[in-house]
Enzyme design. Structure first.
Site, PDB file in Angstrom:
ATOM      1  N   HIS A 157       0.829  -1.214   0.000  1.00  9.08           N
ATOM      2  CA  HIS A 157       0.000   0.000   0.000  1.00  9.08           C
ATOM      3  C   HIS A 157       0.860   1.260   0.000  1.00  9.08           C
ATOM      4  O   HIS A 157       0.581   2.213  -0.725  1.00  9.08           O
ATOM      5  CB  HIS A 157      -0.965  -0.012   1.190  1.00  9.08           C
ATOM      6  CG  HIS A 157      -2.171  -0.868   0.942  1.00  9.08           C
ATOM      7  ND1 HIS A 157      -2.129  -2.243   1.036  1.00  9.08           N
ATOM      8  CD2 HIS A 157      -3.440  -0.557   0.555  1.00  9.08           C
ATOM      9  CE1 HIS A 157      -3.330  -2.729   0.734  1.00  9.08           C
ATOM     10  NE2 HIS A 157      -4.143  -1.738   0.448  1.00  9.08           N
ATOM     11  N   LYS A 206      -9.618  -7.131   8.211  1.00 10.62           N
ATOM     12  CA  LYS A 206     -10.331  -7.257   9.482  1.00 10.62           C
ATOM     13  C   LYS A 206     -10.239  -5.961  10.262  1.00 10.62           C
ATOM     14  O   LYS A 206      -9.325  -5.169  10.061  1.00 10.62           O
ATOM     15  CB  LYS A 206      -9.769  -8.423  10.306  1.00 10.62           C
ATOM     16  CG  LYS A 206      -8.425  -8.164  10.935  1.00 10.62           C
ATOM     17  CD  LYS A 206      -8.076  -9.275  11.915  1.00 10.62           C
ATOM     18  CE  LYS A 206      -6.640  -9.175  12.407  1.00 10.62           C
ATOM     19  NZ  LYS A 206      -6.491  -8.287  13.586  1.00 10.62           N
TER      20      LYS A 206
END
Lengths: 191, 292
Positions: free
Chosen positions: A36, A103
């Site tokens: 990322h 999550k």
């Protein structure tokens, strides 16, 4: 139970709402902290990785190399997504991502990105590394293995009936925001 | 391969692939309590299936096999240097076998050499005792739950937390609220009231060596443990933060002395994949019995 197959259309994503349980089929790509940051800094995807209509999975799997050079995925649960909050919305928009599996949920910027570009956050069960590894039917390839190390590499996975829950939808709704507000109020009355 | 090396590899394998009975029992109870047809119930069902699969396949319950922390209780005269070297070898071998993920990264260069060895990895704590036995306990603590740990300095004005047990209660419950489901709940809290910044966290983690169903011998701390468990489970955060009845499976609290100027409350959060195991070694350093 709703079935989602990659590549996913914007229409299919916009039809989903918070609380929906889904099963994912097709090809997904892992990507976590190093990926990322790299993409956000303008890094290019390696040839062969196409995220258009695709799914990024926040995951650093356990991979075992087989004698024939192929890989076997032996554990593959989600990692905490909020660390990608500074990068996620732009990556969704820039690469045409339709789903982010992880999550713990993400924040307002990602939620706004999901609404603007047509994407959903799919919450997998944290720690359920074996159940989710069983859904990986084939490891199709790996990218940036040397550069980022195994947990941080991009793994291309074929999955079947991979279970997840929509906790942030493309309409600006977030289960995480809802549960936080309700639990904060519940705590105030118990102090 | 030495007997100690073999014992330690087996300790790591079992810790990574099997949850202790007390944790399993607590998860079964929480599944029974969740409302049928909710996503909280679905989450716990997947967790149950995962526990069974990991044990059967002898593979990591969670892919984040975590910080590797050994606690060794040993007699006077025990060779700690040799034991630590063997523990490092065991970690390397267990990683090669896939019981541990390649999980240790050089913080400066970002390199992961795949061995799980480096400064502070693994951590081995030694404690001498007057017994003749060697007991080795192991905790594998994942990063997701480690990241939601918190250390508060009292007084904490914004939380109306003063330097008393009510203040401790307020900050501990704030930590639960802030963590939501991000630490892979239902979780377990290890708390140390007092100490300095380092020992506070250290002792809070040692609380994870206790079994879930034990009771605190100190009545005040026991009452605080029960109160926090009950209150946290009334907040509706639930498994994975999906909403639901089980937010925590247990709360374990200890106290350490502090200097007058400091009052820290250190909170470590353990995920439901509470990997804790331990062995008593025989004279030949094979595994004599399991501690959990």
């Amino acid at each position: 139970m709703i079935s989602l197959t990659t590549p996913i259309t914007e229409e299919a994503v916009r039809a989903l709402k918070v609380g929906d349980e889904v099963q994912i089929n097709g090809v997904i790509f892992t990507g976590r902290d190093a990926v990322h940051k790299y993409l956000h800094e303008g890094g290019e995807l390696p040839p062969g990785v196409d995220l258009k209509g695709g799914i990024i999975y926040h995951c650093g799997p356990v991979m075992m190399k087989q004698a024939d050079g192929s890989w076997n995925c032996t554990a593959a649960g989600p990692t905490t997504s909020i660390r990608e909050e500074p990068y996620q919305a732009e990556i969704i928009g820039h690469f045409g991502v339709r789903g982010v599996i992880g999550k713990g949920g993400m924040g307002d910027r990602t939620l706004a990105g999901c609404k603007e570009h047509g994407c959903v956050y799919l919450h997998a069960i944290g720690g359920a590394a074996q159940v989710l590894a069983e859904c990986v039917t084939r490891v199709r390839g790996v990218y940036f293995l040397e550069k980022f190390g195994s947990p941080e590499a991009i793994w291309e996975l074929e999955v079947s009936e991979f279970p997840a829950v929509v906790t942030m939808d493309a309409h600006g709704e977030s289960l995480h925001r809802e549960v936080f507000a309700a639990s904060e109020a519940a705590l105030q009355s118990r102090l | 391969m030495s007997a100690l090396l073999e014992s330690l590899i087996e300790l790591i394998r079992r810790a990574s692939a099997e949850l202790p009975d007390d944790v399993n029992a607590a998860l079964v109870r929480s599944l029974e309590q969740e409302k049928k047809g909710t996503i909280a119930e679905s989450a716990l069902k997947i967790i149950e299936r995962n526990i069974e699969l990991a044990k059967r396949k002898s593979q990591p319950i969670c892919q984040d096999t975590g910080s590797v922390i050994f606690y060794v209780d040993c007699p006077v005269g025990f060779d700690q240097i040799e034991c630590e070297a063997t523990a490092r070898e065991a970690v390397k071998e267990a990683t090669r076998k896939g019981f541990l993920r390649q999980n240790s990264v050089d913080s400066i260069t970002g390199k992961n050499d795949g061995t799980n060895l480096g400064p502070g990895a693994p951590t081995v704590h030694f404690h001498q005792h007057r017994e003749s036995t060697i007991e080795i306990r192991l905790i594998l603590k994942g990063g997701g739950c480690e990241n939601v740990g918190a250390q508060y300095s009292l007084p904490a004005e914004s939380l109306h937390a003063n330097r008393d047990l009510d203040g401790c209660r307020r900050v501990i419950l704030d930590a639960v609220l802030q963590a939501q489901g991000r630490g892979c709940g239902p979780g377990i809290l290890g708390v140390c009231i007092g100490g300095d910044r380092a020992t506070g966290y250290e002792f809070s983690k040692q609380q994870f060596l206790r079994k879930l169903d034990d009771r605190n011998p100190d009545p005040k701390l026991d009452a605080l443990e029960q109160d926090i468990l009950k209150t946290a489970n009334e907040l509706g955060i639930g498994p994975m933060g999906f909403g639901g009845k089980t937010t925590l499976l247990g709360v374990k609290i200890c106290a350490a002395n502090r200097v007058p100027a400091s009052f820290f409350v250190s909170i470590s959060y353990m995920c439901w994949a509470y990997r804790r195991q331990g062995v008593v070694l025989t004279a030949g350093q094979t595994i004599g019995s399991w501690l959990y």
